[in-house]
Design a protein around this motif. Structure first.
Motif, short mmCIF file in Angstrom:
data_model
loop_
_atom_site.label_atom_id
_atom_site.label_comp_id
_atom_site.label_asym_id
_atom_site.label_seq_id
_atom_site.Cartn_x
_atom_site.Cartn_y
_atom_site.Cartn_z
N GLU A 172 0.84 -1.21 0.00
CA GLU A 172 0.00 0.00 0.00
C GLU A 172 0.87 1.25 0.00
O GLU A 172 0.55 2.24 -0.65
CB GLU A 172 -0.93 0.00 1.21
CG GLU A 172 -2.15 -0.86 1.05
CD GLU A 172 -2.95 -0.53 -0.19
OE1 GLU A 172 -3.45 0.60 -0.29
OE2 GLU A 172 -3.05 -1.38 -1.09
N ALA A 173 1.97 1.20 0.74
CA ALA A 173 2.88 2.35 0.80
C ALA A 173 3.48 2.64 -0.56
O ALA A 173 3.57 3.80 -0.99
CB ALA A 173 3.98 2.10 1.84
N ILE A 174 3.88 1.59 -1.27
CA ILE A 174 4.50 1.79 -2.58
C ILE A 174 3.47 2.24 -3.62
O ILE A 174 3.76 3.06 -4.49
CB ILE A 174 5.25 0.51 -3.03
CG1 ILE A 174 6.37 0.87 -3.99
CG2 ILE A 174 4.34 -0.51 -3.66
CD1 ILE A 174 7.36 -0.24 -4.22
N LYS A 175 2.23 1.75 -3.50
CA LYS A 175 1.16 2.22 -4.39
C LYS A 175 0.90 3.71 -4.18
O LYS A 175 0.70 4.46 -5.14
CB LYS A 175 -0.14 1.45 -4.10
CG LYS A 175 -0.22 0.08 -4.76
CD LYS A 175 -1.57 -0.55 -4.42
CE LYS A 175 -1.62 -2.00 -4.87
NZ LYS A 175 -2.89 -2.65 -4.46
N ALA A 176 0.88 4.12 -2.92
CA ALA A 176 0.64 5.53 -2.60
C ALA A 176 1.75 6.41 -3.17
O ALA A 176 1.48 7.52 -3.66
CB ALA A 176 0.55 5.70 -1.08
N LYS A 177 2.99 5.91 -3.13
CA LYS A 177 4.12 6.68 -3.66
C LYS A 177 3.98 6.87 -5.17
O LYS A 177 4.20 7.97 -5.70
CB LYS A 177 5.44 5.97 -3.35
CG LYS A 177 5.93 6.14 -1.93
CD LYS A 177 6.47 7.54 -1.71
CE LYS A 177 7.01 7.72 -0.31
NZ LYS A 177 7.51 9.10 -0.10
N ILE A 178 3.61 5.79 -5.88
CA ILE A 178 3.46 5.88 -7.33
C ILE A 178 2.31 6.82 -7.69
O ILE A 178 2.40 7.64 -8.61
CB ILE A 178 3.22 4.48 -7.93
CG1 ILE A 178 4.47 3.61 -7.74
CG2 ILE A 178 2.88 4.56 -9.41
CD1 ILE A 178 4.29 2.18 -8.11
N LYS A 179 1.21 6.71 -6.94
CA LYS A 179 0.05 7.58 -7.19
C LYS A 179 0.44 9.04 -6.99
O LYS A 179 0.04 9.92 -7.76
CB LYS A 179 -1.08 7.20 -6.24
CG LYS A 179 -2.42 7.84 -6.60
CD LYS A 179 -3.53 7.34 -5.69
CE LYS A 179 -3.94 5.94 -6.04
NZ LYS A 179 -5.12 5.50 -5.25
N LYS A 180 1.24 9.28 -5.96
CA LYS A 180 1.70 10.65 -5.69
C LYS A 180 2.56 11.15 -6.84
O LYS A 180 2.42 12.31 -7.27
CB LYS A 180 2.50 10.67 -4.39
CG LYS A 180 3.07 12.04 -4.04
CD LYS A 180 3.96 11.96 -2.80
CE LYS A 180 4.69 13.28 -2.57
NZ LYS A 180 5.64 13.20 -1.43
N ALA A 181 3.44 10.28 -7.36
CA ALA A 181 4.33 10.68 -8.45
C ALA A 181 3.56 11.05 -9.71
O ALA A 181 3.96 11.94 -10.46
CB ALA A 181 5.31 9.55 -8.76
N LEU A 182 2.43 10.38 -9.95
CA LEU A 182 1.67 10.60 -11.18
C LEU A 182 0.59 11.68 -11.00
O LEU A 182 0.30 12.43 -11.94
CB LEU A 182 1.01 9.29 -11.62
CG LEU A 182 1.95 8.15 -11.97
CD1 LEU A 182 1.16 6.89 -12.27
CD2 LEU A 182 2.83 8.50 -13.17
N THR A 183 0.01 11.77 -9.80
CA THR A 183 -1.14 12.65 -9.60
C THR A 183 -0.74 14.11 -9.50
O THR A 183 -1.37 14.98 -10.10
CB THR A 183 -1.90 12.24 -8.31
OG1 THR A 183 -2.31 10.88 -8.43
CG2 THR A 183 -3.13 13.10 -8.11
#
Length: 406
Positions: A162-173
């Protein structure tokens, strides 16, 4: 008929104070306010207000998110390690949850277990929330008598992914949102502000600067076509969303393209490697055979290219090839990862080595996302400045020109 209505469970919102005198509130399922009041008192809460929610309000319940499942796994692991019986653990977690939808889910699982099903069998009835990995590891824990340890591993795995998903989402959003806002502001200026200046300039009786004329022409184009363009953007977004949801070929091509993008592609690649390593380490440590573990891992990588690669690895491992050789053949994994897996296979500590790989790449993703945000902020501010500043300059150029003539 009346009796059946009385027994029907409803949602009650309540407020009260706990044993320390702190105010608390929440929602509970029950057949009457009196039963809810009694249940709250058993939990050490003194209720001050209990009200039944209307059907319309109760139906607008929160969605169950993946992070809710991660928190549930951690709570169950903590309860089991503390020696709390399984059914009682469900009672405590379910009734204390803020999300009514999660409360209902937990109570349904509890009811299944009380009806004679095992924990893993109860979870399998809700595949939209508990994936194959979660159910398989739970089943392995039940069979080996180490359910608390396996739940702890599941919780750690869920928290990390979940932490890594949140990081990727942050990078794209973040950059996407800023760019959308920039274009929206520019469009508003062109459609509503520039025409006011155009009316002013029409009384000058002189030729306008080329840059100003270009902006006014663009404004006239936007005024005429902004509605079809907006419809096109919305239609394109809907078409993209539907194609991504329904077309496997489209998703495959999109995943391939994502890996080729500068910076973002590198982040997604490292995130997929981290998920692969973390998932395989968790399943292998739980005693799941390697071939079966790889089948579960394939769906957890988050990218079709890696999913396809892991399924190919599984085929080769099932024929007797070493994991390190099969991974090397896909050309998806850096040499360091292959060498770490080779050391793990030779020393009999594959799960430990895979955990080290996962830790390394999760940290890499963290650093890359932070660096990307730091790099993009000045670039985005420069783009915003050029767009808005260019429009303002274009509108004031004729006024400056008039001042020089006077």
């Amino acid at each position: 008929m009346a009796a059946s209505k009385e027994l029907k469970s409803s949602t009650f919102a309540w407020e009260g104070t706990d044993q320390r005198g702190r105010k608390t509130k929440g929602e509970s399922q029950g057949t009457s306010a009196a039963l809810i009041k009694a249940e709250l008192r058993r939990q050490g809460i003194t209720p001050s207000k209990i009200s039944k929610k209307s059907a319309a309000t109760a139906n607008r319940k929160k969605k169950i998110l993946t992070k809710d499942i991660a928190v549930f796994a951690r709570q169950m692991a903590t309860m089991m390690q503390a020696g709390v019986p399984l059914v009682q653990a469900f009672d405590i977690i379910g009734k204390g949850h803020d999300n009514p939808a999660m409360q209902i889910l937990i109570m349904e699982i509890k009811a299944d277990i009380e009806g004679g099903n095992s924990f893993s069998e109860a979870l399998r009835k809700h595949p939209q929330y508990f994936d194959e990995l979660f159910c398989n590891l739970t089943a392995a824990g039940e069979q080996a008598g180490v359910l608390d340890d396996l739940l702890d591993k599941i919780a750690t795995y869920k928290e990390k992914t979940e932490a890594i998903k949140a990081k990727i989402k942050k990078a794209l959003t973040y950059p996407t949102a800023i760019i959308v806002i920039a274009f929206a502001v520019t469009a508003i200026l062109l459609v509503f502000v520039v025409p006011q200046f155009e009316d002013l300039f029409s009384g000058f009786g002189a030729d306008l600067p080329t840059f100003t004329r270009m902006v006014i022409d663009l404004s006239e184009f936007m005024q005429k076509w902004w509605l079809p363009m907006l419809a096109g953007v919305i239609g394109g977004g809907v078409a993209f969303s539907q194609a991504k949801k329904k077309s496997l070929k489209f998703r495959q091509n999109l995943d391939k393209l994502t890996l080729k993008l500068p910076v973002v592609g590198d982040i997604v690649t490292k995130a997929s490697i981290a998920r692969y390593a973390r998932t395989l380490a968790t399943t292998f440590a739980a005693g799941v055979p390697l071939v079966e573990a790889l089948e579960t891992v394939a769906g957890a990588t988050g990218n079709w290219v890696f999913t396809h690669g892991v399924l190919k690895i599984r085929e080769e491992v099932s024929t007797g090839q070493q994991l390190q050789q099969a991974m090397k053949g896909t050309q998806l994994f850096p040499n360091m990862v292959v060498q770490m897996v080779a050391i793990g296979e030779e020393s009999g500590s594959l799960d430990t080595m895979l955990c080290k790989v996962a830790d390394f790449y999760e940290e890499e993703v963290d650093n890359m996302v932070d660096n990307l945000s730091s790099l993009l902020e000045p670039i985005i501010m420069a783009v915003l400045g050029i767009l808005v500043g260019g429009l303002v300059t274009a509108m004031y150029l004729p006024i400056f020109k008039m001042g020089q003539v006077v």
